[in-house]
Design a protein around this motif. Structure first.
Motif, short mmCIF file in Angstrom:
data_model
loop_
_atom_site.label_atom_id
_atom_site.label_comp_id
_atom_site.label_asym_id
_atom_site.label_seq_id
_atom_site.Cartn_x
_atom_site.Cartn_y
_atom_site.Cartn_z
N SER A 1 -10.85 -7.12 -4.49
CA SER A 1 -10.92 -7.85 -3.23
C SER A 1 -11.16 -9.33 -3.48
O SER A 1 -11.96 -9.70 -4.34
N GLU B 1 -17.58 -5.50 0.21
CA GLU B 1 -17.10 -5.15 1.54
C GLU B 1 -18.24 -4.66 2.45
O GLU B 1 -19.33 -4.36 1.98
N ASN C 1 -5.92 -8.43 -0.64
CA ASN C 1 -5.41 -8.31 -2.00
C ASN C 1 -4.25 -7.33 -2.00
O ASN C 1 -4.13 -6.53 -1.07
N SER D 1 -8.93 -5.85 3.08
CA SER D 1 -9.16 -6.94 2.13
C SER D 1 -7.80 -7.55 1.74
O SER D 1 -6.80 -6.83 1.64
N ARG E 1 0.85 -1.20 0.00
CA ARG E 1 0.00 0.00 0.00
C ARG E 1 0.87 1.23 0.00
O ARG E 1 1.78 1.34 0.82
MG MG Z 1 -9.89 -3.00 0.22
#
Ligand code: MG
Ligand code: TXA
Length: 320
Positions: free
Chosen positions: A148, A177, A142, A140, A54
């Motif tokens: 996701s 989600e 991923n 999530s 991220r």
């Molecule tokens: Mg997410």
């Protein structure tokens, strides 16, 4: 190597043990697979961001086996209690103020004073959370920028070799989600539509505001924003003035009396785990000593260093 575990007694016990030792375990919920880490362990949470690659620290949702357990870390109001009674376990996430003494590491909530909490409606996830007996942070499962995952195979496509294990509890039933609601202000605000519909929520608590409308009426300063120190932050410092506090990365540069070491050996994952505590501490202690600002040493723009720099740049940006 990523272990593939199944939701039998041994598999749940192994997944819980891994989480309690700070390792990362992906697990199925009713919405999507989550990439779990011990939310009270800043280093484990830093590894979640590293595994997902991220580019910034988004605040993560903390998962609990019961509403009672969630309300140990956040302060519920009447609306939150009503929603918990109606929709938990289920795909609803509530953003509430952290309690004093909240066990959750600051990095989990990206340094905010609020925390997103939820009780997922999946029997295996609930067994796992009860066995861990600590809040589990889980975005999530991923890589950043990918969709996701709703099966263990999807998780492995993106994260094989980057996480300790995946608990394979089959395909997710909901597939989108959780709905995220901010309950910190006078009126609830919908931050993200998701598994519980707005109509269902309004049926329990009355009208809620979509985020766009809320932005228009409230000043941006009242919206959930990232924590910014009160002292100004100066980036890429190669030396510190006598009236500056120093956020050090590696051997501290000359000049400062007040120093917070992010990582003695200049490791970006260690530094990420300590960043939010460091900023808060330097800010409080620096103000107490009458200092004028925080000088931040350079952090390399690679791996989690990107997220650290993103955070530091926001802290250093001019404010209204
Ligand atoms: Mg997410
Ligand atoms: O269904 C789900 O919610 C899944 C499963 C694994 O539980 N988790 C998930 O996490 O989608 P993530 O990290 O992908 O999304 C978390 C969302 C983000 O939109 C984030 O900005 C918001 O929740 N959020 C978390 N903490 C917040 C806070 N303190 N204030 C405002 N928004 C917050």
């Amino acid at each position: 190597m990523t272990e593939i575990l199944f939701p039998v007694e041994d598999g749940i016990a192994r997944a819980a043990e891994l989480l309690r030792t700070g390792a990362l375990v992906a697990f199925g919920t009713e919405t999507v697979y989550g990439l779990g880490g011990d939310a009270t362990n800043a280093a484990a949470v830093a590894r979640i961001f590293a595994a997902k690659v991220r580019p910034r620290f988004n605040p993560l949702i903390c998962h609990y086996p019961t509403a009672e357990a969630a309300f140990v870390d956040v302060e519920p109001n009447d609306v939150a209690r009503a929603l918990a009674a109606a929709f938990w376990p289920g795909p609803l996430t509530m953003v509430l103020p952290r309690r004093a003494g909240c066990r959750v590491a600051l990095i989990t909530g990206a340094g905010l004073d609020t925390l997103a909490v939820r009780v997922p409606a999946h029997p295996d996830a609930l067994r796992l959370l009860a066995a861990v007996n600590r809040p589990v942070a889980a975005p999530s499962a991923n890589r950043s920028g990918q969709v996701s995952p709703t099966t263990a195979a999807h998780v492995l496509e993106g994260l094989r070799g980057r996480i300790a294990a995946v608990l394979d509890s089959g395909p997710c039933a909901v597939g989108v989600e959780s709905t995220v609601l901010d309950l910190c202000g006078a009126r609830p605000i919908l931050l993200r539509p998701g598994g519980v519909t707005v109509e269902a929520i309004e049926g329990v608590i009355g009208p809620i505001e979509p985020l766009v409308a809320a932005r228009a009426i409230r000043s941006p300063g009242q919206l959930p924003s990232h924590y910014a120190p009160s002292l100004p932050v100066r980036l890429d410092a190669v030396s510190a003035a006598a009236d500056e506090a120093l956020l050090a990365f590696g051997p501290p540069c000359e000049g400062a009396d007040l120093v917070y070491q992010l990582s003695e050996y200049a490791d970006v994952i260690d530094a990420a785990a300590r960043l939010f505590d460091g900023l808060r501490w330097l800010d409080a202690e620096g103000q107490r000593r009458g200092l004028r600002g925080i000088a931040a040493m350079p952090v390399p723009e690679s791996g989690l260093g990107r997220a650290i720099n993103d955070r530091l740049r926001r802290a250093a940006a001019p404010r209204d």
